[in-house]
Motif scaffolding. Structure first.
Motif, PDB file in Angstrom:
ATOM      1  N   UNK A   1       1.720   9.298  -5.762  1.00 42.07           N
ATOM      2  CA  UNK A   1       2.369  10.667  -5.675  1.00 42.07           C
ATOM      3  C   UNK A   1       3.448  11.116  -6.907  1.00 42.07           C
ATOM      4  N   UNK A   2       4.188  10.058  -7.274  1.00 42.15           N
ATOM      5  CA  UNK A   2       5.257  10.233  -8.175  1.00 42.15           C
ATOM      6  C   UNK A   2       4.507  10.443  -9.700  1.00 42.15           C
ATOM      7  N   UNK A   3       3.440   9.803  -9.991  1.00 41.55           N
ATOM      8  CA  UNK A   3       2.717   9.919 -11.097  1.00 41.55           C
ATOM      9  C   UNK A   3       1.844  11.312 -11.063  1.00 41.55           C
ATOM     10  N   UNK A   4       1.333  11.866 -10.170  1.00 41.12           N
ATOM     11  CA  UNK A   4       0.736  13.208  -9.896  1.00 41.12           C
ATOM     12  C   UNK A   4       1.753  14.105 -10.194  1.00 41.12           C
ATOM     13  N   UNK A   5       2.952  14.247  -9.722  1.00 44.27           N
ATOM     14  CA  UNK A   5       4.116  14.796  -9.904  1.00 44.27           C
ATOM     15  C   UNK A   5       4.456  15.016 -11.383  1.00 44.27           C
ATOM     16  N   UNK A   6       4.797  13.946 -11.919  1.00 43.11           N
ATOM     17  CA  UNK A   6       4.908  13.707 -13.402  1.00 43.11           C
ATOM     18  C   UNK A   6       3.768  14.489 -14.345  1.00 43.11           C
ATOM     19  N   UNK A   7       2.732  14.259 -14.015  1.00 43.81           N
ATOM     20  CA  UNK A   7       1.679  14.696 -14.763  1.00 43.81           C
ATOM     21  C   UNK A   7       1.568  16.385 -14.677  1.00 43.81           C
ATOM     22  N   UNK A   8       1.964  16.969 -13.631  1.00 44.57           N
ATOM     23  CA  UNK A   8       1.913  18.127 -13.305  1.00 44.57           C
ATOM     24  C   UNK A   8       3.090  18.902 -14.198  1.00 44.57           C
TER      25      UNK A   8
ATOM     26  N   UNK B   1       0.819  -1.223  -0.018  1.00 47.39           N
ATOM     27  CA  UNK B   1      -0.008   0.061  -0.006  1.00 47.39           C
ATOM     28  C   UNK B   1       0.923   1.177  -0.082  1.00 47.39           C
ATOM     29  N   UNK B   2       1.908   1.149   1.000  1.00 49.97           N
ATOM     30  CA  UNK B   2       2.934   2.384   0.902  1.00 49.97           C
ATOM     31  C   UNK B   2       3.373   2.660  -0.455  1.00 49.97           C
ATOM     32  N   UNK B   3       3.853   1.410  -1.399  1.00 51.23           N
ATOM     33  CA  UNK B   3       4.647   1.592  -2.457  1.00 51.23           C
ATOM     34  C   UNK B   3       3.505   2.342  -3.669  1.00 51.23           C
ATOM     35  N   UNK B   4       2.305   1.617  -3.364  1.00 45.82           N
ATOM     36  CA  UNK B   4       1.237   2.265  -4.457  1.00 45.82           C
ATOM     37  C   UNK B   4       1.132   3.671  -4.166  1.00 45.82           C
ATOM     38  N   UNK B   5       1.189   4.206  -2.928  1.00 47.31           N
ATOM     39  CA  UNK B   5       0.767   5.520  -2.628  1.00 47.31           C
ATOM     40  C   UNK B   5       2.160   6.269  -3.199  1.00 47.31           C
ATOM     41  N   UNK B   6       3.167   5.909  -2.960  1.00 46.50           N
ATOM     42  CA  UNK B   6       4.567   6.703  -3.552  1.00 46.50           C
ATOM     43  C   UNK B   6       4.319   6.740  -4.862  1.00 46.50           C
ATOM     44  N   UNK B   7       3.701   5.657  -5.721  1.00 45.87           N
ATOM     45  CA  UNK B   7       3.635   5.665  -7.082  1.00 45.87           C
ATOM     46  C   UNK B   7       2.763   6.691  -7.557  1.00 45.87           C
TER      47      UNK B   7
END
Length: 124
Positions: free
Chosen positions: A38-45, A30-36
């Protein structure tokens, strides 16, 4: 955040989406999924900001292009240049390899001339 998990993360040696083994992760799947996420949201921005910067760097009218058929004049060969009248004004085009005399080729050209910069118009 969501705490539901889907499918086969039960084994100690399974590989998760980030490439680490779930048995060696201290955060858990679950922690890995949340980290992924967050990284995806940052990349999209970052992508959104780059697209905006690229769009503002292009001059107005430069985005829209049209296909224009160019007839090859007699005596002209591939690799030679010729001047072409386009909706945006005169352009120089290179006759593409494989073109034949009296044939034609397609050229992508701006749909219209760019607007004159402010203060650059001439009064008559």
């Amino acid at each position: 955040g969501s705490s539901s998990s889907s499918g086969g993360g039960g084994g100690g040696g399974s590989i998760n989406a980030l490439g680490s083994t779930s048995g060696s992760s201290q955060r858990g799947p679950e922690g890995d999924l949340e980290q992924a996420r967050r990284e995806l949201a940052t990349a999209k921005e970052e992508l959104r900001l780059m697209r905006r910067a690229l769009a503002s760097a292009q001059p107005r009218g430069a985005k829209r292009k049209i296909k224009m058929r160019v007839d090859i004049p007699p005596g002209m060969k591939p690799g030679q240049t010729l001047r072409v009248t386009t909706p945006a004004g005169w352009m120089t085009a290179i006759i593409p390899e494989g073109s034949e005399a009296f044939g034609h080729f397609v050229l992508m050209v701006p749909a219209s001339a760019p607007a004159a910069p402010p203060g650059k118009t001439r009064a008559t």
